[in-house]
Scaffold this active site. Structure first.
Site, PDB file in Angstrom:
ATOM      1  N   LYS A 183       0.331   3.424  -2.900  1.00 44.35           N
ATOM      2  CA  LYS A 183      -0.801   4.349  -2.984  1.00 44.35           C
ATOM      3  C   LYS A 183      -0.359   5.814  -2.896  1.00 44.35           C
ATOM      4  O   LYS A 183      -1.029   6.701  -3.409  1.00 44.35           O
ATOM      5  CB  LYS A 183      -1.832   4.008  -1.890  1.00 44.35           C
ATOM      6  CG  LYS A 183      -2.456   2.633  -2.139  1.00 44.35           C
ATOM      7  CD  LYS A 183      -3.310   2.100  -1.004  1.00 44.35           C
ATOM      8  CE  LYS A 183      -3.886   0.748  -1.432  1.00 44.35           C
ATOM      9  NZ  LYS A 183      -4.242  -0.177  -0.398  1.00 44.35           N
ATOM     10  N   SER A 222       0.795  -1.232   0.000  1.00 47.45           N
ATOM     11  CA  SER A 222       0.000   0.000   0.000  1.00 47.45           C
ATOM     12  C   SER A 222       0.826   1.280   0.000  1.00 47.45           C
ATOM     13  O   SER A 222       0.255   2.360  -0.164  1.00 47.45           O
ATOM     14  CB  SER A 222      -0.952   0.020   1.192  1.00 47.45           C
ATOM     15  OG  SER A 222      -2.038  -0.824   0.926  1.00 47.45           O
ATOM     16  N   TYR A 262      -3.334  -2.434 -10.502  1.00 48.47           N
ATOM     17  CA  TYR A 262      -3.329  -2.314  -9.034  1.00 48.47           C
ATOM     18  C   TYR A 262      -2.478  -3.420  -8.394  1.00 48.47           C
ATOM     19  O   TYR A 262      -1.651  -3.150  -7.516  1.00 48.47           O
ATOM     20  CB  TYR A 262      -4.775  -2.367  -8.506  1.00 48.47           C
ATOM     21  CG  TYR A 262      -4.834  -2.339  -6.998  1.00 48.47           C
ATOM     22  CD1 TYR A 262      -4.655  -1.154  -6.293  1.00 48.47           C
ATOM     23  CD2 TYR A 262      -5.021  -3.515  -6.264  1.00 48.47           C
ATOM     24  CE1 TYR A 262      -4.670  -1.135  -4.894  1.00 48.47           C
ATOM     25  CE2 TYR A 262      -5.037  -3.507  -4.883  1.00 48.47           C
ATOM     26  CZ  TYR A 262      -4.864  -2.315  -4.208  1.00 48.47           C
ATOM     27  OH  TYR A 262      -4.862  -2.318  -2.827  1.00 48.47           O
ATOM     28  N   VAL A 269       1.103  -3.732   3.782  1.00 49.81           N
ATOM     29  CA  VAL A 269       1.088  -5.038   4.449  1.00 49.81           C
ATOM     30  C   VAL A 269       2.369  -5.852   4.253  1.00 49.81           C
ATOM     31  O   VAL A 269       2.530  -6.904   4.855  1.00 49.81           O
ATOM     32  CB  VAL A 269      -0.129  -5.933   4.058  1.00 49.81           C
ATOM     33  CG1 VAL A 269      -1.405  -5.460   4.693  1.00 49.81           C
ATOM     34  CG2 VAL A 269      -0.260  -6.085   2.575  1.00 49.81           C
ATOM     35  N   TYR A 327      -4.920   3.425   7.769  1.00 50.04           N
ATOM     36  CA  TYR A 327      -6.277   2.848   7.831  1.00 50.04           C
ATOM     37  C   TYR A 327      -6.958   3.240   9.146  1.00 50.04           C
ATOM     38  O   TYR A 327      -6.895   4.386   9.554  1.00 50.04           O
ATOM     39  CB  TYR A 327      -6.239   1.316   7.644  1.00 50.04           C
ATOM     40  CG  TYR A 327      -5.194   0.891   6.663  1.00 50.04           C
ATOM     41  CD1 TYR A 327      -5.281   1.276   5.335  1.00 50.04           C
ATOM     42  CD2 TYR A 327      -4.077   0.158   7.053  1.00 50.04           C
ATOM     43  CE1 TYR A 327      -4.314   0.920   4.426  1.00 50.04           C
ATOM     44  CE2 TYR A 327      -3.098  -0.201   6.143  1.00 50.04           C
ATOM     45  CZ  TYR A 327      -3.223   0.190   4.846  1.00 50.04           C
ATOM     46  OH  TYR A 327      -2.256  -0.153   3.956  1.00 50.04           O
TER      47      TYR A 327
END
Ligand code: GLN
Length: 305
Positions: free
Chosen positions: A66, A63, A189, A259, A241
């Site tokens: 991102k 992530s 992705y 992760v 998150y």
């Protein structure tokens, strides 16, 4: 400040935490990593680098990608981005579906999976079949490193076990918030998540953000100061998150986790950091990595507050 000594102290003090938490095992390719590894890398504006542990070992950025894709989208679509993805913390796990239906397929922010998938969809609308190349190229530029690539085994594995992510994109498509073919968007992705980088490479890649959009070493501007502000603010409020509040409370820096066990963070006007340790806490963020950054800002008083 004696960063070398501080990093060594941290490396000692986090030892008890290295055994805690659990490696991401939702795909076999990530579950195989040696779980007790640790790295912490720090990079200053003049190019001086400090590091302890496995700073040159590559891991899956997951992530953290991102941040890079949102940077590209912010540049391409600054005026319209808000119509497709929000800027508020979600308070939910990174792959949650619940909120997305209530909120009619508009993800809360670009750093949860649904939001990042919309961002990738927007990039596919702009770059078409060159999207993944453009993403990798951007990361190569900001890291000043042409040798970066992705791990095909991880990407294939994500695709094979991507049930939750496929649910997210299908739900958003049903609300009209995905413009391209689902398979094309997800292929990009999964590949962006599988890019492999070391802690040193990632801390280097974040320098432009610590310096308001300009790489302090090459002097290249990637985004405006205003865009850098937006990106950093989102990292502070949404980078972890449903543990974003916890991270801001303990660390006090804009950061983004993945992760794969990596976390990047910036100290505006001064440095960028990356920590890596594969075992995750219950909210999917590196357990020892979070602790190491907390120790860092406590010892150095370099939080933004
Ligand atoms: N590839 C992961 C997923 O989509 C990324 C999630 C993460 O790093 N939190 O599930």
């Amino acid at each position: 400040m004696d960063y070398e000594a501080i990093l060594k102290e941290i490396q000692e003090e986090i030892k008890p935490y290295l055994e805690q938490g659990k490696v991401a095992d939702y795909i076999p390719a990530l579950g195989r990593v040696n779980p007790n590894q640790f790295a912490m890398s720090l990079q200053l504006f003049d190019g001086t680098t400090f590091g302890v542990g496995d700073v040159d070992t590559k891991f899956s950025i997951q992530s953290i990608s991102k941040v890079f894709t949102f940077t590209l989208a912010l540049d391409l679509y600054e005026k319209t981005l808000h119509e497709r993805v929000g800027i508020e913390p979600s308070g939910n796990p990174f792959n949650s579906l619940v909120q997305l239906e209530y909120e009619k397929g508009i993800p809360r922010n670009p750093f949860i999976n649904a939001g990042a998938i919309v961002v990738t969809d927007m990039l596919v609308s702009g770059y078409h079949d060159k999207t993944f190349e453009r993403i990798v190229d951007f990361i190569r530029n900001v890291s000043d490193n042409r040798a970066l690539s992705h791990d095909k085994e991880v990407a294939d594995s994500e695709a094979a076990y991507g049930y939750r992510n496929m649910s997210l994109i299908n739900m958003m498509k049903s609300f009209g918030n995905i413009q391209n073919d689902i398979a094309d968007v997800m292929a990009v992705y999964f590949q962006q998540c599988s890019i492999s980088m070391s802690a040193h490479e990632l801390s280097r890649a974040m320098l432009f953000l610590a310096n308001h959009g300009v790489d302090p070493i090459t002097q290249k501007r990637y985004i405006s100061a205003s865009q850098a502000k937006k990106l950093s603010s989102l990292m502070l409020t949404c980078g972890h998150y449903d543990a974003s509040g916890d991270f801001a409370f303990k660390v006090g820096l804009p950061g983004k986790s993945g992760v794969g066990g990596g976390i990047v963070a910036i100290v505006p006007n001064l440095m960028s950091l990356c920590v890596w340790s594969p075992r995750l806490n219950a909210r999917g963020n590196s357990l020892a990595g979070t602790k190491a950054l907390e120790l860092f800002t406590t010892k150095t008083e370099l939080s933004i507050f």
